[in-house]
Structure formats: C-alpha cells, structure tokens
Design an enzyme around this catalytic site. Structure first.
Site, PDB file in Angstrom:
ATOM      1  N   ASP A 260      42.542  43.661  38.115  1.00  0.00           N
ATOM      2  CA  ASP A 260      41.948  44.950  37.742  1.00  0.00           C
ATOM      3  C   ASP A 260      42.549  46.159  38.451  1.00  0.00           C
ATOM      4  OD1 ASP A 260      40.003  45.798  35.787  1.00  0.00           O
ATOM      5  OD2 ASP A 260      38.955  46.744  37.447  1.00  0.00           O
TER       6      ASP A 260
ATOM      7  N   HIS B   4      34.808  46.167  38.408  1.00  0.00           N
ATOM      8  CA  HIS B   4      36.131  46.228  39.036  1.00  0.00           C
ATOM      9  C   HIS B   4      36.435  44.969  39.848  1.00  0.00           C
ATOM     10  CE1 HIS B   4      39.681  47.749  40.953  1.00  0.00           C
ATOM     11  NE2 HIS B   4      39.109  47.917  42.136  1.00  0.00           N
TER      12      HIS B   4
ATOM     13  N   SER C 143      42.947  45.061  43.392  1.00  0.00           N
ATOM     14  CA  SER C 143      43.010  46.490  43.688  1.00  0.00           C
ATOM     15  C   SER C 143      44.165  46.785  44.651  1.00  0.00           C
ATOM     16  CB  SER C 143      41.664  46.960  44.240  1.00  0.00           C
ATOM     17  OG  SER C 143      41.521  48.351  44.131  1.00  0.00           O
TER      18      SER C 143
END
Length: 389
Positions: free
Chosen positions: A230, A362, A205
């Site tokens: 992700d 995620h 992230s």
C-alpha cells in the site's frame, strides 16, 4: 417465466485477473478482529462523570461490566514470534523478531538431531512503516510462518530510530542509510545458514520504499522477490505534500498515561488498523517511558514531525526503483485508486503482480493478516520455493 436467480457475488472482489497475476487467491474471511462499539452511557451526569476513566458498570435488564483496561491490554509478542535477536552492526543494535512454523513434519530432521527443524531455505524479511515497528507484522508473520512450513522463516526488523533498535544516529532516516542497514543486518542474520537462503523483502509504507531500494541495488544476496504494501510514488507524494498529512501529524497526542491508552488511541481515534488484536500487538513497541520533566507515562518512540524532511526522499522515484528491480515484484493495495499512472501502465504490461484488498485500510497486513499472508505465500512459493504448506 420465472426470473432467473441472481448470480452469486464474487467472493474476492477487486483481485487482479490478468494472466500475469499468478498469485494464489486466498479464501474470503473475516480475520480482522474488529473492536466492539463503546457501551451506552447511562445514569445521571454525576454518576457518569464519577465512572469515566475507570471500569464501568452499565445498568440495563442485564448488568454488563466493560473493562477498558483489559480491552486494550498489550498483547504478548511471544504468541506470534518465536525468537528475538539483537543484531550488532558497529555501534548499532537492530532488533529482529522471527516467526517459525510451530508444526513440523514427522520427518523434519537435520544434523542437530531428530525432530529439529531444518535450516530455512527461504527468509521473508518484513520492513515496517514510519513510526511503527516490526511488531506491526505480528499477526501476518504468525499466519505466514505456519502456512509456509519449516523451510521458511519470517523476520520482522525494527528499522533505525524505531522500536527496540538503537543506533549512533537514530535521526538519520534517509532512504539509502536504511537500505544499507537492511543489507548489514541480513548479512549477519543469514550468515550461519548451512544452505543458500533465498530472500523475499516485504515492506509497508516507508518500509516499502526501503524494500524497493534494497531490491533495486541488489543489496541482499539471493533476493527472489519484493512485496510492497500500500504505497506507490504518486499517491504517497500527494499525501506527504498535502495539508491533511501535516494536520494529522500535529493532532497526534504527545503522551499517554499508560500503554493501554496508546493502544486505545490507535484503535479508536487514529484507526491505524481496524484489527484490535493487531493494535494490541504493534502499538506497545511504538511508545517508550517518558523521561525528564515529563517523567511518568509514555510518549512516542518516534516524533513523526521530525521525519518530514525525509518524506520526499522516500517516495520520489519509487516507481522506477520498484520496476527496475530484477527480482519478482508484488504490489499489495487497499484500493485500485492508489495506483499512479506509471504503475498502471507497468501493470498492463505485466511487469509486476498486484492484488487488492478493498475492505482494508492502509495497514493491509494488520487489517487482514491471514488473507494478506495467503497472497504473499502464493508469491513466495512461485518465485522462491521452499513452501511446504
């Protein structure tokens, strides 16, 4: 004539099959330790109310005791990391936790004595997402270090303003500031290695945006690869610009009575990971004791709402930064729908490798740490070497 039997299902659905996707495919497994469903609420309303918030016994044909405190108790990080180092850069102190192989080959020796591990030739540096900490890589780091062998170290860094790191300006979470922090920490962390340390950056992230920037500018010497988990520009920008993101941030509780309460909220409400063991390892590093008028209990280490001014800067232009890096590149995604147009075209042209985990959320490295470690291990072995397992 009897009907032909159905073909067996693909053991690894969603994995990239293109010729350039030379990542070793890990075996399908259920490494994520999912949380058991809540016990049924029985008895009268008065008895249920009396038992709420405490260890509760439920009457049935078999009496079972459900200990909420034990279920969400923080994990001991020493089960995953072997070292914890404070790297001093000017007025700042950056916390780095390191996992090394806990098995050694019989002939693993160096100048310090027989049986001592050799200096690692490969360093895998993990960079976490916003409001998380390096401990979010705990299970992933342990699995990766044990598989990679004594020539590899896995480091998880608490970025500026997060976890146990303390800086003169914790509020400055600009992309280039954090990228420079990573470069400064690596310069010290690997300075004592007697052999050239080849680096592989792994970022999730926000940490993925930082890793891409570091790789693009070649801020860390001997960087052989960058792994982004992700996050891609198009979908990230759509998310941070959306109302749903603002609502989710506003819905975060301001504090908790205990660390176990924070773990429970992350596991059961926010669902930051489906892996309860990972939630128990990572969540305690994201809260701190309350101070001032709200003393008692725990509050978030990072106020996510105050980071919103940096969101666009993290992700705008990220695809270009990722693709322009001169090292090998791997993109780990929870679903193909996360690819934006620029990366879809680039993948078709073979400019990076991609691997999908369709059953993960995620936080892929937390939901499926062992399978994610297998994917990264294949990538590291191919482009950085030093993998003995």
């Amino acid at each position: 004539r009897a009907m032909d039997p159905p073909r067996p299902a693909d053991a690894n659905p969603g994995w990239t099959r293109a010729p350039w996707a030379g990542v070793i495919q890990p075996p399908a497994s259920s490494s994520a330790v999912t949380m058991p469903p809540p016990q049924p609420r029985q008895g009268t309303k008065a008895s249920r109310d009396a038992n709420d918030g405490a260890s509760t016994s439920y009457s049935s044909s078999t009496t079972t005791t459900f200990d909420r405190a034990a279920l969400f108790e923080p994990a001991d990080l020493s089960a995953y990391f072997d070292e914890s180092t404070d790297v001093i850069v000017g007025d700042s102190v950056f916390r780095v936790r390191t996992a090394r192989a806990r098995r050694m080959d019989a002939d693993a020796t160096n100048a310090e004595g027989k049986g001592a591990p050799p200096h690692p030739s490969v360093a895998i540096l993990c960079l976490h997402g916003c409001a998380l900490a390096g401990a979010s890589f705990a299970l992933f780091a342990r699995a990766l270090a044990d598989r990679a062998g004594p020539n590899t170290r896995v480091d998880a860094m608490d970025l500026r303003g997060h976890g146990s790191t303390r800086t003169a300006d914790d509020a400055d979470l600009s992309l280039d500031r954090m990228a420079r922090d990573v470069a400064d920490v690596c310069a010290q962390l690997y300075a004592s290695d007697s052999v050239e340390t080849k680096a592989v950056l792994v970022g999730h992230s926000m940490g993925g945006a930082v890793a891409a920037r570091v790789a693009q500018l070649e801020l860390v010497r001997h960087t052989r690869g960058v792994v982004v988990i992700d996050v891609v520009e198009g979908t990230a920008l759509a998310s941070v610009r959306g109302v749903a993101m603002r609502n989710a941030v506003a819905a975060r509780p301001t504090g908790f009575a205990s660390i176990a309460g924070a773990v429970e909220w992350c596991a059961r409400v926010a669902r930051t990971t489906s892996n309860l063991e990972s939630a128990r390892a990572s969540t305690p590093c994201t809260v701190v004791p309350c101070t001032g008028a709200t003393s008692g209990g725990y509050e978030w280490r990072v106020d996510v709402s105050r980071t919103s001014r940096y969101w666009e800067g993290w992700y705008a232009g990220m695809s270009e930064r990722f693709l322009s890096a001169r090292c090998a590149k791997l993109l780990v995604l929870a679903g193909r729908d996360r690819l934006d147009d620029a990366l879809t075209v680039a993948q078709m042209q073979g400019k990076f490798q991609a691997v999908l985990f369709p059953n993960a959320g995620h936080a892929v490295h937390e939901d499926e740490p062992e399978r994610c470690a297998e994917a990264v291990l294949g990538f590291v072995g191919r482009y950085a070497g030093g993998v003995s397992a």
